[in-house]
Scaffold this active site. Sequence first.
Site, PDB file in Angstrom:
ATOM      1  N   ALA A 242     -60.029 170.377  82.884  1.00  0.00           N
ATOM      2  CA  ALA A 242     -60.573 169.025  82.787  1.00  0.00           C
ATOM      3  C   ALA A 242     -61.661 168.882  83.844  1.00  0.00           C
ATOM      4  CB  ALA A 242     -59.462 168.011  83.026  1.00  0.00           C
TER       5      ALA A 242
ATOM      6  N   GLY B 122     -56.842 172.389  81.757  1.00  0.00           N
ATOM      7  CA  GLY B 122     -57.031 171.827  80.420  1.00  0.00           C
ATOM      8  C   GLY B 122     -57.628 172.830  79.447  1.00  0.00           C
TER       9      GLY B 122
ATOM     10  N   GLU C 183     -54.757 174.685  78.213  1.00  0.00           N
ATOM     11  CA  GLU C 183     -53.986 173.773  77.355  1.00  0.00           C
ATOM     12  C   GLU C 183     -54.676 173.605  75.997  1.00  0.00           C
ATOM     13  OE1 GLU C 183     -54.054 171.002  80.620  1.00  0.00           O
ATOM     14  OE2 GLU C 183     -51.863 170.938  80.638  1.00  0.00           O
TER      15      GLU C 183
ATOM     16  N   GLU D 288     -53.730 173.350  88.577  1.00  0.00           N
ATOM     17  CA  GLU D 288     -53.730 171.937  88.985  1.00  0.00           C
ATOM     18  C   GLU D 288     -53.069 171.721  90.342  1.00  0.00           C
ATOM     19  OE1 GLU D 288     -52.976 173.076  85.960  1.00  0.00           O
ATOM     20  OE2 GLU D 288     -53.975 171.840  84.441  1.00  0.00           O
TER      21      GLU D 288
HETATM   22  N1  CAA Z   1     -64.449 170.444  86.656  1.00  0.00           N
HETATM   23  C1  CAA Z   1     -65.729 170.171  87.002  1.00  0.00           C
HETATM   24  N2  CAA Z   1     -66.599 171.135  87.377  1.00  0.00           N
HETATM   25  C2  CAA Z   1     -66.162 172.403  87.386  1.00  0.00           C
HETATM   26  C3  CAA Z   1     -64.842 172.746  87.044  1.00  0.00           C
HETATM   27  C4  CAA Z   1     -63.966 171.695  86.656  1.00  0.00           C
HETATM   28  N3  CAA Z   1     -62.705 171.916  86.267  1.00  0.00           N
HETATM   29  N4  CAA Z   1     -64.691 174.089  87.188  1.00  0.00           N
HETATM   30  C5  CAA Z   1     -65.888 174.562  87.580  1.00  0.00           C
HETATM   31  N5  CAA Z   1     -66.781 173.554  87.712  1.00  0.00           N
HETATM   32  C6  CAA Z   1     -68.184 173.634  88.135  1.00  0.00           C
HETATM   33  C7  CAA Z   1     -68.291 173.842  89.635  1.00  0.00           C
HETATM   34  O1  CAA Z   1     -68.182 172.586  90.306  1.00  0.00           O
HETATM   35  C8  CAA Z   1     -69.659 174.456  89.728  1.00  0.00           C
HETATM   36  O2  CAA Z   1     -70.616 173.417  89.597  1.00  0.00           O
HETATM   37  P1  CAA Z   1     -71.855 173.322  90.658  1.00  0.00           P
HETATM   38  O3  CAA Z   1     -72.647 174.579  90.386  1.00  0.00           O
HETATM   39  O4  CAA Z   1     -72.562 172.074  90.224  1.00  0.00           O
HETATM   40  O5  CAA Z   1     -71.262 173.277  92.005  1.00  0.00           O
HETATM   41  C9  CAA Z   1     -69.774 175.303  88.477  1.00  0.00           C
HETATM   42  O6  CAA Z   1     -68.778 174.799  87.581  1.00  0.00           O
HETATM   43  C10 CAA Z   1     -69.446 176.771  88.707  1.00  0.00           C
HETATM   44  O7  CAA Z   1     -68.200 176.852  89.359  1.00  0.00           O
HETATM   45  P2  CAA Z   1     -67.947 177.689  90.714  1.00  0.00           P
HETATM   46  O8  CAA Z   1     -69.195 177.723  91.527  1.00  0.00           O
HETATM   47  O9  CAA Z   1     -66.723 177.141  91.362  1.00  0.00           O
HETATM   48  O10 CAA Z   1     -67.689 179.142  90.105  1.00  0.00           O
HETATM   49  P3  CAA Z   1     -66.785 180.309  90.710  1.00  0.00           P
HETATM   50  O11 CAA Z   1     -67.070 181.499  89.871  1.00  0.00           O
HETATM   51  O12 CAA Z   1     -67.008 180.416  92.178  1.00  0.00           O
HETATM   52  O13 CAA Z   1     -65.267 179.826  90.490  1.00  0.00           O
HETATM   53  C11 CAA Z   1     -63.407 178.912  89.237  1.00  0.00           C
HETATM   54  C12 CAA Z   1     -64.751 179.695  89.193  1.00  0.00           C
HETATM   55  C13 CAA Z   1     -62.353 179.731  89.962  1.00  0.00           C
HETATM   56  C14 CAA Z   1     -63.010 178.664  87.796  1.00  0.00           C
HETATM   57  C15 CAA Z   1     -63.636 177.566  89.980  1.00  0.00           C
HETATM   58  O14 CAA Z   1     -64.772 176.917  89.442  1.00  0.00           O
HETATM   59  C16 CAA Z   1     -62.480 176.618  89.890  1.00  0.00           C
HETATM   60  O15 CAA Z   1     -61.496 176.778  90.567  1.00  0.00           O
HETATM   61  N6  CAA Z   1     -62.590 175.560  89.030  1.00  0.00           N
HETATM   62  C17 CAA Z   1     -61.592 174.530  88.921  1.00  0.00           C
HETATM   63  C18 CAA Z   1     -60.423 174.990  88.084  1.00  0.00           C
HETATM   64  C19 CAA Z   1     -59.364 173.915  88.013  1.00  0.00           C
HETATM   65  O16 CAA Z   1     -58.840 173.446  88.997  1.00  0.00           O
HETATM   66  N7  CAA Z   1     -59.022 173.489  86.767  1.00  0.00           N
HETATM   67  C20 CAA Z   1     -58.019 172.480  86.531  1.00  0.00           C
HETATM   68  C21 CAA Z   1     -58.644 171.130  86.377  1.00  0.00           C
HETATM   69  S1  CAA Z   1     -57.458 169.835  86.261  1.00  0.00           S
HETATM   70  C22 CAA Z   1     -56.912 169.849  84.664  1.00  0.00           C
HETATM   71  O17 CAA Z   1     -57.338 170.630  83.846  1.00  0.00           O
HETATM   72  C23 CAA Z   1     -55.871 168.784  84.356  1.00  0.00           C
HETATM   73  C24 CAA Z   1     -55.202 168.887  83.017  1.00  0.00           C
HETATM   74  O18 CAA Z   1     -54.170 169.506  82.891  1.00  0.00           O
HETATM   75  C25 CAA Z   1     -55.724 168.164  81.871  1.00  0.00           C
END
Ligand code: CAA
Length: 258
Positions: free
Chosen positions: A66, A109, A112, A132
């Site tokens: 998400a 998400g 999911e 998460e």
């Molecule tokens: N939401 C918003 N933006 C996201 C994102 C997310 N879930 N995941 C990645 N991005 C964005 C980053 O902010 C970044 O944007 P900017 O260039 O503007 O800063 C861009 O995508 C590239 O990401 P990274 O620079 O972080 O790339 P990386 O290769 O270094 O890392 C990753 C990749 C490990 C996937 C890392 O991006 C990450 O940990 N993302 C978050 C994953 C996460 O926590 N997901 C769960 C979300 S909560 C959810 O999903 C709730 C539910 O159950 C419904």
Amino acid sequence: MSTYENILIEEFDRVGLITLNRPKALNALNSALISELMEALFEFDNKDSIGTIVINGNERAFAAGADIKEMATASAVEMLKRDHISLFDRIQGIKKPVIAAVSGWCLGGGNELAMSCDMIVASESARFGQPEINIGVIPGAGGTQRLTRAVGKAVAMEMVLNNRTLTADEACQYGLVNRVVPVERYLDEAKQLAAEIAARAPLALRMGKEAVNNAFESFLRDGLSDERRAFYFLFASQDQKEGMQAFLEKRNAEWKGV
Ligand code: CAA
């Protein structure tokens, strides 16, 4: 067909292909993308010329979850009112088989969403996780329920409580995905699987999908009795007559979906 900003759509061989298209944000699922995805799914589901649907991301990410930026400052009431998550439940209501083609990150998400589909074709680089816990919450769209049913309690607990990510091979071994193929082939593999299924008897596909999903919702006795009723019901279809006659005449059946 509608025009979309966050997804791309394509049709071929009775397959509807939806590509999540926010590559800079690793296909983070914001409200606009989710709405467009649902609209495209329903559009394909209602189209007679489409038999199966594929949801694809890109090589680097199926979807990284998400959109954290969109929800970081939201209140509980705002989250409840938005209720994007309940849209995920409607994917299971899609009547046609839906295949997720997963490469790279398949997180939160995103995982999911993939688990809401009927099958998952993964590239060797796919990584599955429910991270998460890292941002102070838990999965909210099936990551504790569908995941546990797919991989079992032990692995699900590690994924949900300690951000364990699964490699594609591990995910296959645990039954989360159907097959793993090299990155350069994963989308073609998913498309081919979708086209093969799309060429099959439409009513039987619909009943078969419903019946398998029912196995997760009902007691065995109820599931068996629903399955039997669906089996008998298909004898009211022309495709059953055609399918059995074609077998007896040693020829390929021609399905009409009636
Ligand atoms: N939401 C918003 N933006 C996201 C994102 C997310 N879930 N995941 C990645 N991005 C964005 C980053 O902010 C970044 O944007 P900017 O260039 O503007 O800063 C861009 O995508 C590239 O990401 P990274 O620079 O972080 O790339 P990386 O290769 O270094 O890392 C990753 C990749 C490990 C996937 C890392 O991006 C990450 O940990 N993302 C978050 C994953 C996460 O926590 N997901 C769960 C979300 S909560 C959810 O999903 C709730 C539910 O159950 C419904």
